[in-house]
Write an enzyme that holds these catalytic residues in place. Structure first.
Site, short mmCIF file in Angstrom:
data_model
loop_
_atom_site.label_atom_id
_atom_site.label_comp_id
_atom_site.label_asym_id
_atom_site.label_seq_id
_atom_site.Cartn_x
_atom_site.Cartn_y
_atom_site.Cartn_z
N GLU A 254 0.92 -1.22 -0.16
CA GLU A 254 -0.03 0.04 -0.01
C GLU A 254 0.90 1.17 0.16
OE1 GLU A 254 -1.98 2.99 2.64
OE2 GLU A 254 -2.94 1.36 3.48
N CYS A 288 -2.34 7.61 4.65
CA CYS A 288 -2.27 7.36 3.32
C CYS A 288 -3.61 7.57 2.65
CB CYS A 288 -2.09 5.73 3.11
SG CYS A 288 -0.30 5.32 3.83
#
Length: 518
Positions: A254, A288
């Site tokens: 990720e 994120c």
């Protein structure tokens, strides 16, 4: 409770996978809120990693032989220990990562929910299953799952418990060992989770925490593991993917994002403005999946900007170890420099500051105000590049078509948020976005918290997925076992080979027409 004591850090340090701790050079770990030293951490080496892998491989062979139900029971006990120790875990997260307490609590909730989900579903997911055979009744085909072996995890500083323990739990339940490198700024958060796993009954050699620099420890993990899980920047992810590719091992990551929110006519702007503060500034924007771009239809842009600006200006910054604070600190001088640089560059080129816009050393050495900009253009650094801090830009758009086009105009594709006049309209817009997760009537938490669904990025925002069945099965090798129970594809006794070959295609065509065949 405030900062954990030196005795606590000493106890956690004893769990690091480094044999001669006292003989090693160390790195100072500061309390982010004040900049004062908390403790130190020894610097691991490639030799430490290799030793950890040797022990992990031996432990993994025995762990994989244990029934899934037994492995899951360890994780259930770990879940319960997280709940019992939640206040300590939040204290440590605040001290080492500089979070507001509610943001620290998000991590603790994730630890509990993640462990609970995989403990509940793992036996069903890993159970061998029968699938459609070549010739029904004559053949049988099953699919089983074997663990990869030893999984390497390289985790970041921004969510140092969630992105260490919660990525490790499915790997462990699947029968693997894990060797993990925590970020050098937050190693004790990883060690605290490891301590609870050990107390829950996980063999210590099965889960090794090796602190140290990414260039040394991270590289050694990538060179020794059977599967690599990474969370961090797209640039580093690309280099690790190349390294994993050369070894032909699996890789999941990720990575970065430049996440967009779309706001259309007909929404409750007070509700959206309030929700957007959390969507943009959770963990001071060091998330994120936080929002950095907001596209608002022109008819409501001025009103939204005013309401959102008011909501942001009312946010409370602080260092309290309680729930009285809305936003905590940035974690490092580097992050502070990036945020300040993006804001200064934008304002020098004509952007307008609606809220925030300056550092707050009066609160703490690394604090920066939650900042909202308008009139941002593509020549400004913050327009297309990820800031990863408390900075968001508002862009008025003519209509939904323009909003979707601009939201998709990025190399990234991690998370998005849609606020529309109706839920069906919001879901239609969401389906048009090139993003691994999209939240309708929410910023990020509903998609992240839907643990039965995959989470990850498109574009340069990631490879593979965490969460859901995918988040467990990626740590396994699927194995197909096909058995010819009556006869195989050789001619049956007494049937001439030529006749048999001519009969094969009609037989297959007949089988294709049987009920249940596709």
């Amino acid at each position: 409770m405030p900062v954990p004591s030196s005795a606590v850090f000493e106890c956690l340090l004893s769990l690091a996978a480094i044999k001669d701790v006292d003989a090693r050079p160390t790195r100072t770990i500061d309390e982010v809120f004040t900049g004062k030293p908390l403790t130190t951490i020894p610097v691991g080496t490639a030799e430490d990693v290799e030793a950890a892998f040797a022990e992990a491989r031996e432990a993994q062979a025995n762990w994989a032989k244990r029934p899934v139900s037994e492995r899951a029971e360890v994780i259930r006990r770990y879940r319960d220990l997280v709940i019992e120790n939640r206040e300590f875990l939040m204290d440590l997260l605040q001290a080492e990562a500089g979070k507001a307490r509610w943001a620290a609590q998000e991590e603790v909730v994730d630890l509990v929910a993640n462990a609970n989900y995989y403990a509940r579903v793992s036996a069903g997911l890993l159970k061998p299953r029968t699938v459609q055979a070549l010739l029904p009744g004559i053949g049988k085909t099953t699919v089983g799952y074997q663990p990869k072996g030893v999984v390497g995890v390289i985790s970041p500083w921004n969510y140092p418990m969630t992105l260490t323990a919660s990525d490790s739990v499915p790997a462990l339940i699947a029968g693997n060992a894990v060797v993990l490198k925590p970020d050098s700024q937050t190693p004790y958060c990883a060690l605290a989770c490891a301590e609870l796993l050990y107390r829950a009954g996980l063999p210590r050699a099965l889960y090794a925490i090796v602190p140290g620099p990414g260039s040394v420890v991270g590289t050694a993990i990538a060179d020794n593991c059977d599967y690599l899980m990474f969370t961090g920047s797209s640039a580093t992810g690309s280099r690790l993917a190349e390294r994993a590719g050369r070894r032909l091992i699996g890789f999941s990551a990720e990575l970065g994002g430049k996440n967009a929110m779309i706001v259309t006519r007909g929404v409750n702007l007070d509700k959206v403005a309030k929700a957007a503060t959390r969507a943009c500034f959770s963990n001071a924007g060091q998330l994120c999946i936080s929002i950095e771009r907001i596209y608002v239809e022109k008819d409501i842009a001025d009103e939204f900007t005013r309401k959102f600006g008011d909501a942001v200006r009312s946010m409370k910054l602080g260092t309290a170890y309680d729930f009285s604070v809305d936003m905590g600190s940035l974690i490092s001088e580097g992050q502070l420099k990036t945020v300040s640089g993006h804001v200064d560059d934008a304002t020098a080129k004509g952007a307008k500051v609606i809220a925030g816009g300056k550092a707050r050393p009066d609160v703490g050495p690394l604090f920066y105000e939650p900042t909202v900009l308008t009139d941002v253009t593509h020549e400004m650094e913050c327009a297309d590049n990820e800031t990863f801090g408390p900075l968001v830009s508002i862009y008025p758009v003519a209509d939904v078509e323009e909003a979707v086009e601009k939201a998709n105009d990025t190399e990234y594709g991690l998370n998005a948020s849609v606020w529309a006049g109706s839920t069906p309209e919001g879901e239609k817009i969401a389906a048009r976005l090139r993003s691994g997760t999209v939240n309708v009537n929410e910023g990020y938490a509903f998609a992240w918290g839907s643990l039965s669904a995959p989470m990850g990025g498109m574009g340069i925002s990631g490879v593979g997925r965490r969460h859901g069945p995918e988040g467990l099965l990626k740590y396994t090798e699927s194995q197909t076992i096909a058995t010819a129970r009556v006869f195989n594809l050789d001619p049956p006794m007494g049937v001439p080979p030529t006749l048999w070959q001519k009969s094969l295609l009609p037989i297959v065509r007949t089988v294709m027409k049987l009920p249940g065949r596709k």
